[in-house]
Design an enzyme around this catalytic site. Structure first.
Site, PDB file in Angstrom:
ATOM      1  N   ASP A 132       3.600  12.997   1.120  1.00  0.00           N
ATOM      2  CA  ASP A 132       2.991  11.685   1.305  1.00  0.00           C
ATOM      3  C   ASP A 132       1.704  11.831   2.125  1.00  0.00           C
ATOM      4  O   ASP A 132       1.545  12.785   2.889  1.00  0.00           O
ATOM      5  CB  ASP A 132       3.972  10.766   2.025  1.00  0.00           C
ATOM      6  N   ARG A 182      -0.146  11.470  -7.059  1.00  0.00           N
ATOM      7  CA  ARG A 182       0.176  10.037  -7.073  1.00  0.00           C
ATOM      8  C   ARG A 182      -1.020   9.282  -6.480  1.00  0.00           C
ATOM      9  O   ARG A 182      -1.391   9.507  -5.323  1.00  0.00           O
ATOM     10  CB  ARG A 182       1.423   9.745  -6.240  1.00  0.00           C
TER      11      ARG A 182
END
Length: 309
Positions: A132, A182
């Site tokens: 992340d 992403r």
């Protein structure tokens, strides 16, 4: 709405507000919309419930900026166990971790060793690790971690934020790796010299970045784009771009958060479009909760209805 967004993001880091809000019944009730519970068992159950719809998942334990080697080890061991539980449950689920949960602030070398343990275990279990992205000050170090892990295995991906000016260059630099990326809009309070302050500009950059990663030369072995948005018009524009350019289904997945735009999630799944839902859990949910409210006005209105419903 940008003033409200900035206020919510500023509030997400306020210790007094966190302490008092987490005791409030309506806040705890409204947060249940966005996460199925605080335990890993809750997240596994939610993932299993989505499986019959053809929806796959990502599991992430909330928390960031941990401060001790013992905490880093606890998180690492937790995720090793989660990878085992995913396999035992028979679900298609990835894990997503923040580097500061593994020691990036205190000891970058230790962080990399912990991440390598998780990536190796995920590879053994036939699943995947997402790295992340945190606030802008961590971007270079996070990309460096990703590069090191990607050199070992394709079973690792990274989140990049469309609201940062720099992300276009970061994407271009990662394309030759066959990177799994992403694209998210971004959920931290960033200064205007670092990030686009206007939503329209962020949306425009989001589309541009996704289109670049869907281009033929970006489809290297191991490459995959995660289109992570709850903005239906933006998602529909990208779906039209995909159809017009005959982009193969293997090149992308849509990604959404648990509990948000459930109707859209059901429609995508029913249409046979690959969708992966991120399920958050854990006790450190207040900063994450405030960022979810800041993402979309509809999330704030849900809280208002919860208060008075």
């Amino acid at each position: 709405m940008s003033l409200l967004r900035n206020a919510l993001l500023a509030g997400s880091t306020n210790p007094w507000l966190r302490e008092h809000a987490m005791r409030t019944a309506f806040v705890r009730k409204s947060v249940a919309r966005f996460m199925p519970g605080e335990r890993i068992e809750d997240a596994i159950r939610a993932a299993a419930e989505l499986k019959p719809q053809g929806i796959t998942t990502i599991l992430t334990k909330l928390g960031e900026n941990l401060e001790s080697a013992a905490e880093f080890e606890d998180v690492t061991r937790h995720y090793l166990e989660v990878l085992d539980r995913i396999r035992a449950a028979g679900i298609d689920a990835h894990i997503s971790i923040k580097p500061t949960q593994l020691g990036l602030d205190l000891d970058p070398a230790l962080c990399e060793r912990n991440l390598a343990r998780l990536v190796a275990h995920a590879e053994e279990r036939g699943t995947f690790v997402w790295i992340d992205m945190e606030s802008s000050g961590y971007v270079d170090r996070t990309i460096a971690l990703f590069r090191h892990m990607r050199a070992r295995t394709p079973r690792v991906g990274i989140a990049l934020q469309a609201y940062l000016y720099r992300t276009e260059k970061d994407v271009e630099a990662l394309v030759p790796l066959g990177a799994t990326i992403r694209i998210v809009k971004g959920a931290y309070l960033e200064p205007p010299d670092v990030a686009f302050p206007k939503k329209a500009d962020v949306d425009r950059n989001f589309f541009k970045l996704c289109a670049r990663l869907l281009a033929p030369d970006a489809r290297q072995p191991g490459a995959l784009l995660h289109i992570a948005t709850h903005d239906i018009p933006l998602a529909e524009r990208l779906a039209e771009h995909i159809a017009t350019n005959n982009v193969p289904a293997s090149a992308y997945e849509f990604a959404m958060l648990y509990g948000i735009q459930r109707g859209q999630q059901a429609r995508l799944a029913a249409a046979g479009i690959r969708l992966r839902v991120l399920i958050s859990y854990g006790e450190y949910w207040f900063p994450w909760y405030m960022r979810r409210l800041a993402e979309r006005p509809a999330n704030m209105w849900f809280v208002v209805r919860t208060m008075f419903g």
